[in-house]
Motif scaffolding. Structure first.
Motif, PDB file in Angstrom:
ATOM      1  N   GLY A  32       0.771  -1.238   0.000  1.00 34.03           N
ATOM      2  CA  GLY A  32       0.000   0.000   0.000  1.00 34.03           C
ATOM      3  C   GLY A  32       0.794   1.275   0.000  1.00 34.03           C
ATOM      4  O   GLY A  32       0.214   2.359   0.033  1.00 34.03           O
ATOM      5  N   GLY A  33       2.106   1.191  -0.010  1.00 30.19           N
ATOM      6  CA  GLY A  33       2.870   2.429  -0.080  1.00 30.19           C
ATOM      7  C   GLY A  33       4.173   2.465   0.689  1.00 30.19           C
ATOM      8  O   GLY A  33       4.957   3.380   0.519  1.00 30.19           O
ATOM      9  N   TYR A  57      -8.446 -12.184   1.482  1.00 23.19           N
ATOM     10  CA  TYR A  57      -7.664 -10.954   1.682  1.00 23.19           C
ATOM     11  C   TYR A  57      -6.173 -11.250   1.493  1.00 23.19           C
ATOM     12  O   TYR A  57      -5.453 -10.472   0.869  1.00 23.19           O
ATOM     13  N   ASP A  58      -5.713 -12.389   1.985  1.00 26.37           N
ATOM     14  CA  ASP A  58      -4.314 -12.777   1.787  1.00 26.37           C
ATOM     15  C   ASP A  58      -3.990 -12.943   0.311  1.00 26.37           C
ATOM     16  O   ASP A  58      -2.922 -12.519  -0.149  1.00 26.37           O
ATOM     17  N   LEU A  59      -4.905 -13.544  -0.449  1.00 27.22           N
ATOM     18  CA  LEU A  59      -4.679 -13.718  -1.888  1.00 27.22           C
ATOM     19  C   LEU A  59      -4.583 -12.379  -2.614  1.00 27.22           C
ATOM     20  O   LEU A  59      -3.751 -12.207  -3.506  1.00 27.22           O
ATOM     21  N   VAL A  60      -5.423 -11.440  -2.222  1.00 25.58           N
ATOM     22  CA  VAL A  60      -5.367 -10.103  -2.820  1.00 25.58           C
ATOM     23  C   VAL A  60      -3.996  -9.466  -2.553  1.00 25.58           C
ATOM     24  O   VAL A  60      -3.371  -8.908  -3.464  1.00 25.58           O
ATOM     25  N   ILE A  61      -3.517  -9.563  -1.332  1.00 27.84           N
ATOM     26  CA  ILE A  61      -2.215  -8.994  -0.973  1.00 27.84           C
ATOM     27  C   ILE A  61      -1.100  -9.693  -1.760  1.00 27.84           C
ATOM     28  O   ILE A  61      -0.203  -9.035  -2.295  1.00 27.84           O
ATOM     29  N   ILE A  62      -1.179 -11.013  -1.855  1.00 25.57           N
ATOM     30  CA  ILE A  62      -0.165 -11.770  -2.598  1.00 25.57           C
ATOM     31  C   ILE A  62      -0.155 -11.355  -4.068  1.00 25.57           C
ATOM     32  O   ILE A  62       0.919 -11.197  -4.670  1.00 25.57           O
ATOM     33  N   LEU A  63      -1.323 -11.151  -4.648  1.00 20.32           N
ATOM     34  CA  LEU A  63      -1.395 -10.744  -6.051  1.00 20.32           C
ATOM     35  C   LEU A  63      -0.881  -9.327  -6.272  1.00 20.32           C
ATOM     36  O   LEU A  63      -0.353  -9.009  -7.338  1.00 20.32           O
ATOM     37  N   LYS A  64      -1.025  -8.463  -5.295  1.00 25.77           N
ATOM     38  CA  LYS A  64      -0.540  -7.078  -5.408  1.00 25.77           C
ATOM     39  C   LYS A  64       0.969  -6.967  -5.189  1.00 25.77           C
ATOM     40  O   LYS A  64       1.588  -5.999  -5.622  1.00 25.77           O
ATOM     41  N   THR A  65       1.558  -7.943  -4.522  1.00 26.18           N
ATOM     42  CA  THR A  65       2.975  -7.860  -4.144  1.00 26.18           C
ATOM     43  C   THR A  65       3.921  -7.724  -5.342  1.00 26.18           C
ATOM     44  O   THR A  65       4.780  -6.833  -5.330  1.00 26.18           O
ATOM     45  N   PRO A  66       3.818  -8.558  -6.383  1.00 28.89           N
ATOM     46  CA  PRO A  66       4.770  -8.409  -7.501  1.00 28.89           C
ATOM     47  C   PRO A  66       4.722  -7.026  -8.139  1.00 28.89           C
ATOM     48  O   PRO A  66       5.765  -6.463  -8.477  1.00 28.89           O
ATOM     49  N   ALA A  68       3.887  -4.198  -6.687  1.00 26.76           N
ATOM     50  CA  ALA A  68       4.515  -3.255  -5.755  1.00 26.76           C
ATOM     51  C   ALA A  68       6.037  -3.362  -5.826  1.00 26.76           C
ATOM     52  O   ALA A  68       6.745  -2.356  -5.781  1.00 26.76           O
ATOM     53  N   VAL A  69       6.546  -4.577  -5.968  1.00 25.83           N
ATOM     54  CA  VAL A  69       7.997  -4.787  -6.058  1.00 25.83           C
ATOM     55  C   VAL A  69       8.529  -4.247  -7.375  1.00 25.83           C
ATOM     56  O   VAL A  69       9.536  -3.530  -7.407  1.00 25.83           O
ATOM     57  N   LEU A  70       7.875  -4.587  -8.476  1.00 29.64           N
ATOM     58  CA  LEU A  70       8.351  -4.180  -9.791  1.00 29.64           C
ATOM     59  C   LEU A  70       8.279  -2.675 -10.012  1.00 29.64           C
ATOM     60  O   LEU A  70       9.128  -2.095 -10.689  1.00 29.64           O
ATOM     61  N   THR A  71       7.274  -2.021  -9.460  1.00 33.94           N
ATOM     62  CA  THR A  71       7.142  -0.584  -9.635  1.00 33.94           C
ATOM     63  C   THR A  71       7.888   0.209  -8.571  1.00 33.94           C
ATOM     64  O   THR A  71       7.978   1.424  -8.653  1.00 33.94           O
ATOM     65  N   SER A  72       8.401  -0.491  -7.570  1.00 34.58           N
ATOM     66  CA  SER A  72       9.099   0.143  -6.453  1.00 34.58           C
ATOM     67  C   SER A  72       8.217   1.163  -5.742  1.00 34.58           C
ATOM     68  O   SER A  72       8.701   2.158  -5.203  1.00 34.58           O
ATOM     69  N   LYS A  73       6.908   0.929  -5.766  1.00 34.02           N
ATOM     70  CA  LYS A  73       5.952   1.858  -5.138  1.00 34.02           C
ATOM     71  C   LYS A  73       6.275   2.000  -3.649  1.00 34.02           C
ATOM     72  O   LYS A  73       6.298   1.032  -2.918  1.00 34.02           O
ATOM     73  N   GLY A  74       6.562   3.209  -3.241  1.00 31.54           N
ATOM     74  CA  GLY A  74       6.833   3.483  -1.840  1.00 31.54           C
ATOM     75  C   GLY A  74       8.246   3.176  -1.404  1.00 31.54           C
ATOM     76  O   GLY A  74       8.587   3.351  -0.249  1.00 31.54           O
TER      77      GLY A  74
END
Length: 76
Positions: A32-33, A57-66, A68-74
């Motif tokens: 999230g940032g 909710y865990d699956l949503v977070i897991i799907l968002k993780t790559p 967030a990593v690739l875009t270096s968000k935050g």
């Protein structure tokens, strides 16, 4: 967390809830940032996760993780 809770006493009410879950590899704060979010808001986000945790909710977070990593968000 003890030192930061002493520095930010307004986070105390959320820390107890936050500490009911084991730490993991990722979480709502990480996707999230990260560094764009202050400590108190981070604790609120993670405490909210602790209250409403579920497999979905865990699956949503897991799907968002790559993303967030690739875009270096935050990231610094």
């Amino acid at each position: 967390i003890k030192e930061q809770t002493a520095k930010y006493p307004e986070s105390k009410e959320y820390v107890d809830e936050l500490l009911t879950v084991k730490p993991g590899l990722t979480g709502p704060w990480q996707v999230g940032g990260r560094s764009q979010i202050g400590f108190v808001e981070r604790v609120k986000i993670d405490a909210s996760y602790a209250k409403k945790r579920s497999i979905l909710y865990d699956l949503v977070i897991i799907l968002k993780t790559p993303l967030a990593v690739l875009t270096s968000k935050g990231a610094y």
